[in-house]
Design a protein around this motif. Structure first.
Motif, short mmCIF file in Angstrom:
data_model
loop_
_atom_site.label_atom_id
_atom_site.label_comp_id
_atom_site.label_asym_id
_atom_site.label_seq_id
_atom_site.Cartn_x
_atom_site.Cartn_y
_atom_site.Cartn_z
N ASP A 36 52.91 37.15 44.61
CA ASP A 36 52.26 36.21 43.71
C ASP A 36 53.00 34.88 43.75
OD1 ASP A 36 50.87 35.01 41.60
OD2 ASP A 36 50.77 36.86 40.45
N THR A 77 46.77 38.75 48.91
CA THR A 77 46.74 37.70 47.91
C THR A 77 46.70 36.37 48.66
OG1 THR A 77 49.16 37.72 47.79
CG2 THR A 77 47.96 39.03 46.15
N ARG A 88 46.52 33.42 41.98
CA ARG A 88 45.13 33.31 41.51
C ARG A 88 44.26 34.50 41.85
NH1 ARG A 88 42.38 27.68 42.65
NH2 ARG A 88 40.95 28.60 41.12
N TYR A 89 44.19 34.89 43.14
CA TYR A 89 43.25 35.95 43.50
C TYR A 89 43.90 36.98 44.42
CZ TYR A 89 39.77 32.67 41.76
OH TYR A 89 39.06 31.81 40.97
N ASP A 116 40.99 38.91 39.89
CA ASP A 116 41.66 37.74 39.30
C ASP A 116 43.07 38.16 38.88
OD1 ASP A 116 42.56 35.63 37.76
OD2 ASP A 116 40.69 35.35 36.68
N SER A 118 45.36 35.71 37.84
CA SER A 118 45.95 34.52 37.23
C SER A 118 46.55 34.79 35.85
CB SER A 118 44.91 33.40 37.13
OG SER A 118 43.78 33.83 36.39
N ASN A 119 46.14 35.92 35.23
CA ASN A 119 46.66 36.26 33.90
C ASN A 119 47.55 37.49 33.99
OD1 ASN A 119 45.12 34.20 32.50
ND2 ASN A 119 43.32 35.45 32.99
N GLN A 123 41.92 41.43 36.58
CA GLN A 123 40.52 41.58 36.20
C GLN A 123 39.64 41.62 37.45
OE1 GLN A 123 39.00 38.50 33.66
NE2 GLN A 123 36.96 39.42 33.51
N LEU A 125 36.51 41.01 39.59
CA LEU A 125 35.47 39.98 39.54
C LEU A 125 34.23 40.34 40.35
CD1 LEU A 125 37.62 36.74 40.01
CD2 LEU A 125 36.79 37.72 37.86
#
Length: 395
Positions: A36, A77, A88-89, A116, A118-119, A123, A125
Motif C-alpha cells: 500500500d 495493488t 487506493r485500489y 477499494d 483507501s480506508n 470494500q 466495488l
C-alpha cells in the motif's frame, strides 16, 4: 552469542531467527503480497480461505480481511510492487467464479474483483468476469506514465517497425504481373480500397500489399477476400501483406472488415479470376467505370458542400481556446495533414477536366472528397471534445 553459529572458517552465520522480524498468522494458503501507499501496510492473497488479508508488517498484526470469490491466486495493488505504491485500489485475481455469474456451460469465466483500499476497511466495488486464461501475475501502471504511439508512420511494417517494401501513397497504386505471379500495391482509406478490381487467372499466386493511409487515431481497416481464407488488420499508417493462390475461377469480393465509417459498406472491390488462358471475345471484356461530365459536376457539388461543413467546424474550433487541449491539437494536426493532400489531387482533377477526361476528373474529385471526409470527421470529433470539456471563447 548474537549469531546462532559459525561456519567451518569461523565466520558467523545468520540464521532464520536472526533475520526474522515478525511472523503473522494471516490465514490458510497465502500466495502473493502487494503493498500500500501507507507505510508498513501489505495485502496477501489467501487461496484456501478465498480472502485477502490486510496487515501491518512493521507491527506484525492483521488489520482487515475481505472474502473474495473464489480461490484467489495473485492480486495487484496500484504499482504495488514498486518503491512508490499508489494505494487506493486492489484487484483480486480469482481462479474460480462458480456461482457469481449466469452459467453458459461447463467453462466458467474467472472473476477479477476491484476492491477499494483507501480506508481502514476494504470494500468490494466491482466484479469483472474474464474469459479464457488463468489470471496470473499482473502489474498496474499509472495511465499517465504510458506514452504509446497511436499511429504508424505511413508505410510501416509493424513486425519490424521499418518501412514496408510494399508501401505506396495515394495515387501510386499499381498491379504488377510477372508470369503466374501477381503483386498488388494498394491503399485503404475511408471508404475506398484501391485498386477496385484485381484480375488473375486460375493458378496465379496473388500477393497484395495494403497501406492504411489514415492519420486519424483508431481508424483501423480490415481486409479479406471472400472464400480465400486470408485476413489482415491494418492500423493507421501500417502496411500489411496477404498472399494466396487463385485456384478457382469466379468473381470474389474483397472488402474492409472493420466498421470504419458511414460509407463502410462501399469499401470493397472484386477479384476476377479467369480460366487459364482466357481471352476476351469482341463483345466481352470488362469495361472500367465510365463517368460523365454530369457525374464530375455532381462530385464538385459534393466537395463544395463538404467544405462548407469543414469551414463551419473550423470556425467554431478557432473561436475557442482549443490549443489548451492537447488531444484536440493532435486531431487538428491530423485534419490539416489530410487537407494538405487535396492540392495534388485537385490539380490532377482539373487537368483531366481540361482534357474532358470525365472519368479521371470524377475519380480524382472523389479522392478530394475522401480527404475532406476524414478532415471533417476529425473536426467534428474535436468540436464535440471541446464542447464536453469546457472550452472557452477567445477574442
Amino acid at each position: 552469542g548474537k549469531f546462532e553459529s559459525k561456519d567451518a572458517y569461523g565466520i558467523p552465520v545468520i540464521g532464520m531467527k536472526d533475520a526474522l522480524h515478525t511472523q503473522v498468522q494471516l490465514g490458510l494458503g497465502p500466495l502473493h503480497t502487494q503493498y500500500d501507499a501507507k507505510p508498513c501496510v501489505a495485502y496477501t492473497s489467501l487461496y484456501v480461505d478465498s480472502q485477502v488479508a490486510k496487515w501491518n508488517f512493521c507491527e506484525g498484526k492483521v488489520l482487515d480481511k475481505i472474502s473474495v470469490h473464489y480461490n484467489i491466486g495473485h492480486l495487484v495493488t496500484m504499482e504495488g510492487d514498486s518503491v512508490d505504491p499508489k494505494g487506493r485500489y486492489l484487484i483480486a485475481l480469482n481462479k474460480l467464479a462458480i456461482d457469481r455469474f449466469v452459467p453458459v456451460g461447463p467453462l466458467h469465466p474467472q472473476n477479477h474483483q476491484l476492491i477499494d483500499i483507501s480506508n481502514d476497511k476494504m470494500q468490494l466495488l466491482y466484479d469483472m468476469p474474464l474469459p479464457l486464461g488463468e489470471p496470473h501475475y499482473v502489474v498496474a501502471i499509472e495511465a499517465g506514465k504510458l506514452k504509446p504511439g497511436v499511429r504508424y508512420k505511413v508505410g510501416t511494417d509493424s513486425r519490424t517497425d521499418k518501412p514496408h517494401p510494399g508501401a505506396v501513397r495515394a495515387g501510386e497504386e499499381k498491379t504488377v504481373k510477372k508470369g503466374n505471379k501477381i503483386e498488388v500495391f494498394g491503399t485503404l482509406i475511408r471508404s475506398h480500397i484501391t485498386p477496385e478490381t484485381i484480375e488473375a487467372e486460375v493458378g496465379d499466386e496473388v500477393t497484395i500489399h495494403l497501406t492504411n493511409l489514415e492519420r486519424a487515431q483508431d481508424e483501423t481497416h480490415g481486409f479479406t477476400v471472400s472464400t480465400y481464407n486470408v485476413h489482415a488488420s491494418v492500423e493507421p499508417g501500417k502496411t500489411v501483406t496477404v498472399k494466396f493462390k487463385a485456384d478457382r475461377e469466379g468473381v470474389y469480393p474483397y472488402y474492409c472488415t472493420e466498421f470504419c465509417s458511414a460509407l463502410h459498406l462501399e469499401m470493397q472491390g472484386y477479384l476476377l479470376v479467369k480460366p487459364k488462358g482466357w481471352k476476351p471475345s469482341k463483345a466481352g471484356g470488362a469495361a472500367g467505370a465510365n463517368y460523365s461530365e454530369a457525374d464530375y459536376k455532381a462530385q464538385l457539388k459534393k466537395v463544395a458542400d463538404t467544405q462548407a461543413v469543414i469551414d463551419s467546424v473550423v470556425g467554431y474550433i478557432t473561436s475557442v481556446n482549443y490549443k489548451d487541449f492537447p488531444d484536440v491539437v493532435n486531431m487538428m494536426d491530423d485534419a490539416v495533414d489530410q487537407l494538405g493532400k487535396i492540392k495534388d489531387a485537385k490539380s490532377k482533377a482539373d487537368e483531366a477536366a481540361g482534357k474532358k477526361d470525365w472519368n479521371n476528373a470524377a475519380l480524382w474529385t472523389e479522392q478530394i472528397w475522401q480527404y475532406q471526409v476524414k478532415a471533417a470527421d476529425l473536426g467534428l470529433r474535436a468540436k464535440t471534445y471541446l464542447e464536453q470539456n469546457g472550452a472557452k471563447k477567445v477574442k
